[in-house]
Design an enzyme around this catalytic site. Structure first.
Site, PDB file in Angstrom:
ATOM      1  N   GLU A 229       0.881  -1.165   0.000  1.00  0.00           N
ATOM      2  CA  GLU A 229       0.000   0.000   0.000  1.00  0.00           C
ATOM      3  C   GLU A 229       0.914   1.208   0.000  1.00  0.00           C
ATOM      4  OE1 GLU A 229      -0.957   3.088   1.332  1.00  0.00           O
ATOM      5  OE2 GLU A 229      -1.966   2.345   3.133  1.00  0.00           O
ATOM      6  N   CYS A 268      -2.002   8.017   5.051  1.00  0.00           N
ATOM      7  CA  CYS A 268      -2.080   7.692   3.617  1.00  0.00           C
ATOM      8  C   CYS A 268      -3.427   8.088   3.051  1.00  0.00           C
ATOM      9  CB  CYS A 268      -1.790   6.224   3.375  1.00  0.00           C
ATOM     10  SG  CYS A 268      -2.780   5.142   4.389  1.00  0.00           S
TER      11      CYS A 268
END
Lengths: 464, 464
Positions: A229, A268
């Site tokens: 990710e 994020c």
């Protein structure tokens, strides 16, 4: 102890544990995950102190993150004990000769986990990758983040004790840190991914780091899956109805400023680009939000390196409206950039860690085309007036572009705050992640570390 | 027309079609897949003739394969129309603020499909990869197999007509063949996988071919998933009870000989290694089966190259019991190799296309260790006496090793004959496939070409 001895020991122990731990019942795995949660809980005050000292995140945030992490461990344990991770496909009598075909699910084997720095617990040593691999029946070899040496080691001790206490084979939980590296943490990471014993990789971090691990994994004699990710800019699209009155502008200015500055903007899912209508209302929203972002004052960042990178990004944008004041070398000064759609190019389309965002003035009619021009995203958000037909019509036109670009689409909210639930998809197309079909948050994350096997006519009493 | 013009045209058309076709309802996709099946059905006699001329497979086999292929197209269409391909996860009220989280599934975009030669229909131009990608809402660019130029082109014409007749955008079905290559089919394949428009790859074929596509896909600026099925030796483990009487030996000798020689042994699920007890009973089974395999007589193979490779493998094994007679250059002479477990090394562990297998005499107590020593497999099989406690006990000890190595485990059957059903897993660990979580046969194959998106609080009436 030399670096290779340490790496080789950890992976050899994981390999030795794989068969035994992989054969554990789901109930035993649940108990192990609960024991890990209990052990973290028992060490909570000490872990908050260690994390606070190494991350500069607030104690309140860290305390909440431990709660999220222990809840995640318990949830994943309960999920497998209930059999909800199983593919569970059955085709009675379907094989030649009339045999039943049904699936069982088996763990992949030892998983290399790379702890992220921005969530020292939830995506750190005891985080989602560790929890989902252990829930799947896979031993883990976790590399701690070099910026959190003391915390990582202490968490590793706590988890090792819990795993041993649950009776799991030695090597079910393995840990490596910068002391194992002879000074080169990148080499350790690559060597870990290259090790033939490792069967899958979980990673949360930078694009460069994720890509390096992917390349190493793909070049192995036996390529293995990498679940990386790597972040995104998480575009937010504000529709006119949402900012048509002062209450709406106030509400969303506050919500956006909080999402941009919370945890120092080191999430994020931070909204890194906010499209606002090129109208007075849109301008006012951007003004208000920018003012609240700037007003948050200096925020200590995770590392001096991140603060320096944030400062460079700020300096590059002074001419375009960045604001701030002198600060401690580790501090990040929050700011907002204001540009028009024609200037939305290059750097503005890339993720920048830190308490800053870019407001892009645009014609809402152009939102779909702007969305189409973006790279793959973890999230995309629409802010709209639920009661406005015009907003709903605009949203209907925009949604296909967002669904095509993102792993999660948020309506009238902010993308930060990822719920750890079954329907969560914390993923998305390249370059947000390496495997868009998978999620690194939520119970579906467990499935990354198992594979289905079809049993054809095999008597059920002979299996596991 | 130069090679690049052809490739570029096909992928540009696929890219142009992706948005439109990707937005089609599942019902329209079902109708398109049914139309493809109907069109193949209408051309059946002509297609059987073309396939017979280019493959040398029997007309009966080819006729049956068309039935399987049209059934597959219809099944996948019905599956998506019923919504059974959807991830369908829901977490009501789970997001911050109490919003619902639920998943929808979106197609990945244009898929490159590489047709295999050994199933000109079921894994060829109209095969499982094409059917599952179209069912998922993805345009396909299919590369025909160079050994089947006329058949591939005719199938492509038939499918293009059906797709156009269903009203799909031009480019929904694209086709490339050796004429598009300037003489280098490998370069065409690599260039297709490298093309930025392509978002996923489906492949059935050799290990070398699959690995080359994987390497090309992993090295792209945007890596993409490659679903490569590369074959295996499909070990069979015969337990003593199954061959304790003459009826059992007769039954399994015939079943194994048929599985080894059927379709010229050119099936990825052909049993390539059969472990038999090192007893008189085990010897007798191997004798009987070997005799029936040899008795099948020369079988025309798919290509002269495959026949030559089969002949080399036969010659290498003359000293070890291969038998046969002179034959046409395209013929393959069936044979069985007989070795003991200590000689089960090197080449014997690798897949060989053609009507041959290796009988390995072993102590059944060593079966689990022998299974552990194998590479990843598409299938593994146990042949046992259902009523024998000793066999059941041996099977219970062996099954964990087989489940750990294979994508499908067969009990008292042969691995050939892969049912196209929901529970099928035609996959398996490396090097059998590139993505052990996925299957290339059965309705789950569709899921390779979609990804889930979590919608958080998005009003359902605004979506799709």
């Amino acid at each position: 102890m030399t670096y290779h001895t340490t790496l080789d020991r950890a992976v050899a122990a994981a390999a030795a544990a794989a068969g035994g731990y992989g054969a554990w019942s789901a109930e035993r795995r649940r108990d192990l995950l609960h024991a890990c949660a209990d052990a973290l809980e028992a060490a909570r005050p000490e872990l908050v102190d260690l994390a606070w000292a190494e991350t500069a995140l607030t104690r309140e945030r860290l305390d909440g993150e431990i709660t999220r992490t222990t809840g995640q461990l318990r949830l994943y344990g309960d999920h497998v004990a209930a059999g909800r991770h199983l593919s569970g496909r059955t085709s009675p009598g379907a094989a030649p000769g009339g045999a039943d075909v049904y699936t069982v699910d088996v763990p992949l084997g030892p998983v290399a986990v790379f702890a992220a720095s921005n969530f020292p617990f939830a995506f750190g040593v005891p985080g989602g990758d560790t929890a989902s691999a252990l829930a799947a029946g896979c031993p883990v070899v976790v590399k701690g983040h070099p910026a959190q040496l003391r915390l990582s080691r202490r968490i590793a001790e706590v988890l090792s004790g819990a795993v041993a206490g649950a009776g799991a084979p030695e090597g079910t939980f393995g840990f490596l840190d910068a002391e194992s590296t002879d000074g080169d943490p990148n080499k350790l990471s690559i060597d870990l991914v290259r090790h033939p014993v490792i069967k899958a990789v979980g990673f949360t971090g930078s694009f460069g780091g994720g890509r390096a691990l992917m390349d190493a994994a793909a070049a192995r004699p036996e390529p293995i899956p990498v679940y990386a990710e790597m972040g995104s800019v998480n575009p937010v699209f504000v529709l006119p109805g949402a900012v048509a009155d002062e209450a709406g502008r106030e509400k969303w200015a506050t919500a956006l400023a909080t999402a941009v500055t919370g945890s120092g903007g080191q999430l994020c899912t931070k909204p890194g680009v906010v499209f606002v209508p090129e109208t007075d209302d849109g301008e006012t929203l951007a003004d208000l939000a920018a003012s609240r972002i700037g007003g948050a004052g200096p925020i200590p960042m995770l590392t001096a390196g991140m603060a320096a990178a944030h400062r460079r990004w700020s300096e590059q944008n002074q001419a375009r409206g960045a604001s701030g004041q002198e600060a401690d070398p580790r501090d990040g000064l929050p700011f907002a950039v204001r540009i028009s759609a024609k200037d939305f190019t290059g750097d503005y389309r890339e993720e920048h860690f830190g308490p800053a965002t870019v407001f892009v003035q645009a014609d809402p009619a152009d939102y779909p085309a702007l969305a189409d021009s973006l790279e793959g995203q973890l999230t995309a958000t629409i802010i709209a007036d639920d009661a406005s037909d015009a907003d709903r019509s605009a949203a209907r036109a925009l949604l296909p572009s967002l669904v095509a670009k993102a792993g999660r689409v948020v309506w009238n909210g902010v993308p930060t705050g990822v719920a750890v639930v079954e329907a969560m998809q914390h993923g998305g197309p390249w370059p947000a992640t390496s495997a868009a079909w998978s999620t690194s948050v939520g119970t579906e994350a467990i499935r990354r570390f198992t594979r289905p096997v079809a049993l054809q006519g095999v008597p059920a009493d002979l299996v596991g």
